[in-house]
Design an enzyme around this catalytic site. Structure first.
Site, PDB file in Angstrom:
ATOM      1  N   MET A   1     -82.031  30.538   1.177  1.00  0.00           N
ATOM      2  CA  MET A   1     -82.748  29.637   0.266  1.00  0.00           C
ATOM      3  C   MET A   1     -82.518  28.181   0.690  1.00  0.00           C
ATOM      4  SD  MET A   1     -82.808  31.431  -3.425  1.00  0.00           S
ATOM      5  CE  MET A   1     -81.217  30.870  -3.982  1.00  0.00           C
TER       6      MET A   1
ATOM      7  N   GLY B   1     -71.421  28.843   5.859  1.00  0.00           N
ATOM      8  CA  GLY B   1     -71.590  30.280   5.619  1.00  0.00           C
ATOM      9  C   GLY B   1     -72.895  30.782   6.222  1.00  0.00           C
ATOM     10  N   HIS B   2     -73.974  30.027   5.975  1.00  0.00           N
ATOM     11  CA  HIS B   2     -75.255  30.389   6.590  1.00  0.00           C
ATOM     12  C   HIS B   2     -75.153  30.308   8.121  1.00  0.00           C
ATOM     13  CE1 HIS B   2     -76.678  28.577   2.625  1.00  0.00           C
ATOM     14  NE2 HIS B   2     -77.211  29.778   2.565  1.00  0.00           N
TER      15      HIS B   2
ATOM     16  N   GLN C   1     -86.319  35.136  -8.471  1.00  0.00           N
ATOM     17  CA  GLN C   1     -84.937  35.555  -8.699  1.00  0.00           C
ATOM     18  C   GLN C   1     -84.177  34.601  -9.610  1.00  0.00           C
ATOM     19  OE1 GLN C   1     -84.040  35.397  -4.341  1.00  0.00           O
ATOM     20  NE2 GLN C   1     -82.054  34.616  -4.984  1.00  0.00           N
TER      21      GLN C   1
ATOM     22  N   MET D   1     -67.877  29.118   0.275  1.00  0.00           N
ATOM     23  CA  MET D   1     -68.959  28.145   0.460  1.00  0.00           C
ATOM     24  C   MET D   1     -70.202  28.616  -0.274  1.00  0.00           C
ATOM     25  SD  MET D   1     -68.718  26.497   4.127  1.00  0.00           S
ATOM     26  CE  MET D   1     -67.196  25.739   4.666  1.00  0.00           C
ATOM     27  N   SER D   2     -70.882  27.678  -0.912  1.00  0.00           N
ATOM     28  CA  SER D   2     -72.093  27.990  -1.665  1.00  0.00           C
ATOM     29  C   SER D   2     -72.934  26.729  -1.781  1.00  0.00           C
ATOM     30  CB  SER D   2     -71.719  28.480  -3.068  1.00  0.00           C
ATOM     31  OG  SER D   2     -72.860  28.439  -3.916  1.00  0.00           O
TER      32      SER D   2
HETATM   33  P1  AMP Z   1     -78.582  31.886  -0.095  1.00  0.00           P
HETATM   34  O1  AMP Z   1     -79.199  30.754   0.672  1.00  0.00           O
HETATM   35  O2  AMP Z   1     -77.568  31.441  -1.087  1.00  0.00           O
HETATM   36  O3  AMP Z   1     -79.612  32.830  -0.643  1.00  0.00           O
HETATM   37  O4  AMP Z   1     -77.771  32.707   0.975  1.00  0.00           O
HETATM   38  C1  AMP Z   1     -78.389  33.226   2.132  1.00  0.00           C
HETATM   39  C2  AMP Z   1     -77.448  34.199   2.775  1.00  0.00           C
HETATM   40  O5  AMP Z   1     -76.244  33.518   3.136  1.00  0.00           O
HETATM   41  C3  AMP Z   1     -77.050  35.336   1.835  1.00  0.00           C
HETATM   42  O6  AMP Z   1     -76.999  36.547   2.554  1.00  0.00           O
HETATM   43  C4  AMP Z   1     -75.694  34.902   1.368  1.00  0.00           C
HETATM   44  O7  AMP Z   1     -74.863  35.980   0.977  1.00  0.00           O
HETATM   45  C5  AMP Z   1     -75.152  34.233   2.609  1.00  0.00           C
HETATM   46  N1  AMP Z   1     -74.042  33.341   2.266  1.00  0.00           N
HETATM   47  C6  AMP Z   1     -74.021  32.396   1.296  1.00  0.00           C
HETATM   48  N2  AMP Z   1     -72.814  31.828   1.212  1.00  0.00           N
HETATM   49  C7  AMP Z   1     -72.041  32.420   2.149  1.00  0.00           C
HETATM   50  C8  AMP Z   1     -70.673  32.282   2.554  1.00  0.00           C
HETATM   51  N3  AMP Z   1     -69.861  31.397   1.976  1.00  0.00           N
HETATM   52  N4  AMP Z   1     -70.221  33.064   3.546  1.00  0.00           N
HETATM   53  C9  AMP Z   1     -71.039  33.982   4.132  1.00  0.00           C
HETATM   54  N5  AMP Z   1     -72.342  34.165   3.808  1.00  0.00           N
HETATM   55  C10 AMP Z   1     -72.826  33.397   2.819  1.00  0.00           C
END
Ligand code: AMP
Length: 281
Positions: free
Chosen positions: A30, A36-37, A61, A184-185
């Site tokens: 997203m 993390g990404h 979602q 990480m988020s």
């Molecule tokens: P998102 O952009 O939050 O939808 O995340 C996209 C992908 O990155 C998803 O598969 C998440 O699980 C993964 N992701 C997000 N944060 C992390 C993290 N800290 N470590 C590993 N993968 C992550």
């Protein structure tokens, strides 16, 4: 690196990869990309001839009271990072490209989607399942990469891929953490300075649960340990702390090592909701 906003030109590029016999690694995101990404993209880069990353803040979602409008959007920085990581194609569609005006298609995993995250966020996993189905059907990647950080999501995706015969290998990568343990988020940027100082208590709570599990303590004790840890942060409000079968996510009332128990947690820190998880074996 080419950025695609529309389906047809992306398909043309994907067809060319296919005709050249090239494997495709796909990382759905997203946006608001962080380390993390980047770790998912690096792994995809190592394991495939071509890497495709989608950036799409998927409206279906998000619940009506959630942060869709204020979800961070940092497309220029995201594109620069992906370029640096050697990505071949970025798919960044508008919602109208992904959904018909009166979209009638639903993808539901009723039992799983009502537990844990799904209980607090009704409809969340229906939105995840629908967008992941659309994206996998469009990209038809050799491998698709997901983060363990969203543990329940990985279980939803695995079931979806199996049930709908997507010809894609699901790869789940470890959670990338800040030096103090905070997972990480993209949502971490909502935290103010005092909240950020309290945020590592989540991981500390998970580690304490695992230590107690290894020492032979039972589920209720572990849950209390986590709740007590969050009490050290005055701005925390626990949403849930659950212990589940690592594969089916069935809630466990007893720790059974052969079920790969995983602790799943969510908490509000001020107005930001954070989730994390840790295997207890
Ligand atoms: P998102 O952009 O939050 O939808 O995340 C996209 C992908 O990155 C998803 O598969 C998440 O699980 C993964 N992701 C997000 N944060 C992390 C993290 N800290 N470590 C590993 N993968 C992550």
């Amino acid at each position: 690196m080419v950025i695609y906003n529309n389906i047809a030109p992306l398909r043309t590029a994907l067809n060319a990869f296919g005709q050249a016999g090239q494997s495709v690694g796909f990382v759905p995101t997203m946006g608001a990309l962080h380390a993390g990404h980047a770790a998912l993209v690096r792994q995809a880069r190592q394991e495939n001839h071509r890497v495709v990353v989608s950036i799409f803040v998927n409206p279906t979602q998000f619940g009506p009271t959630e942060d869709l409008a204020k979800y961070p959007r940092t497309l220029d920085a995201d594109v620069a990072l992906l370029q640096e990581l050697g990505v071949d194609a970025v798919f960044a569609p508008e919602p109208a490209t992904m959904y018909m005006p009166n979209e009638q298609v639903h993808v539901t995993l009723p039992a799983l989607a009502l537990l844990y995250e799904g209980k607090t966020r009704p409809g969340h996993f229906d939105g995840v399942a629908l967008v992941v189905s659309k994206l996998l059907n469009l990209v038809q990647p050799t491998r698709a990469y997901f983060g363990r950080k969203d543990y329940q999501q990985t279980v939803v995706v695995r079931q979806l891929v199996q049930a709908l015969f997507f010809n894609t290998q699901v790869v789940v990568a470890d959670t990338v953490r800040e030096p103090d343990g905070l997972a990480m988020s993209s949502r971490n940027r909502y935290l103010n300075a005092t909240e950020r100082l309290q945020a590592p208590l989540i991981y500390q709570g998970l580690l304490a649960m695992r230590a107690a599990a290894v020492a032979g303590q039972q589920v209720q004790v572990l849950q209390n340990i986590f709740a007590d840890m969050l009490l050290k942060g005055p701005d925390f409000k626990l949403d849930y702390v659950a212990i589940a079968d690592g594969e089916s996510l069935e809630p466990l009332s007893q720790l059974e090592p052969d079920r790969n128990p995983v602790a799943l947690v969510a908490a509000w820190l001020g107005s930001t909701r954070l989730i994390d998880n840790l295997g207890l074996h």
